[in-house]
Design an enzyme around this catalytic site. Structure first.
Site, short mmCIF file in Angstrom:
data_model
loop_
_atom_site.label_atom_id
_atom_site.label_comp_id
_atom_site.label_asym_id
_atom_site.label_seq_id
_atom_site.Cartn_x
_atom_site.Cartn_y
_atom_site.Cartn_z
N PRO A 137 0.78 -1.24 0.00
CA PRO A 137 0.00 0.00 0.00
C PRO A 137 0.81 1.30 0.00
O PRO A 137 0.78 2.09 0.94
CB PRO A 137 -0.84 -0.13 1.26
CG PRO A 137 0.00 -0.93 2.19
CD PRO A 137 0.74 -1.90 1.31
N CYS A 138 1.50 1.53 -1.10
CA CYS A 138 2.26 2.77 -1.23
C CYS A 138 1.33 3.98 -1.26
O CYS A 138 1.77 5.10 -1.01
CB CYS A 138 3.16 2.74 -2.45
SG CYS A 138 2.32 2.41 -4.00
#
Length: 183
Positions: A137-138
């Site tokens: 989850p950048c």
């Protein structure tokens, strides 16, 4: 290396999933970035051959649950990525950021043991090189002033994901847990 390409529908558009024989996720991209999903495996794994197959049921189910509001549903999905030591370190740290929260590039750099504030630039570059959208989850990394900044798959998707996870207030009245066909 034999890799498998599958298509997933999502509220954010069609997604392209690359898995290996053990169903580890190697890449997850959006269809409007198709060239990237084909180029990435060749760059990372050499002569990778992509064969089209139906998406693995466990991955489909996890995405269905995530987009329906069970925000931790993707945490169980296995990933296997090639990259530099720093990139893999950053990507591992990204998976520890809980849904519904955000962090800054600087805080992420400090959490990884970097004291120099300029390390946030390197962390940002590793974040931007993430080959697995959403699962790694950048999108949960934002600027220290709260600005969303860049996202390889488009700021509109980053905003949608953060609103869906209730990490930021919704700007629109569109329902965030809409149903979607194809899963």
């Amino acid at each position: 290396m034999q890799l498998f390409l599958s298509y997933l529908e999502s509220p954010l558009g069609e997604m392209l999933l690359v898995t290996d024989a053990q169903q580890n996720m190697r890449a997850l991209d959006f269809a409007d970035h198709k060239a990237h999903v084909h180029r990435g495996p060749r760059e990372h794994y050499g002569s990778a051959e992509l064969s089209e197959v139906p998406a693995p049921a466990g991955i489909v189910q996890a995405f269905t649950r995530y987009f329906s509001g069970q925000l931790d549903a993707l945490e169980i999905l296995p990933t296997a990525t090639a990259g530099s030591d720093l990139q893999r370190q950053v990507w591992h740290a990204l998976r520890r950021i809980p849904a519904g929260t955000t962090t800054s590039y600087g805080k992420l750099a400090k959490a990884l043991g970097f004291d120099d504030p300029r390390a946030a630039i390197d962390i940002g570059a590793a974040n931007g090189a993430n080959p697995i959208a959403i699962v790694v989850p950048c999108h949960r990394v934002i600027a220290s002033n709260g600005d969303l900044k860049g996202y390889a798959w488009g700021l509109h998707r980053k905003r949608w994901l953060l609103e869906h996870e209730k990490a930021i207030p919704c700007r629109s009245t569109v329902t965030q847990t809409a149903t979607f066909p194809g899963f």
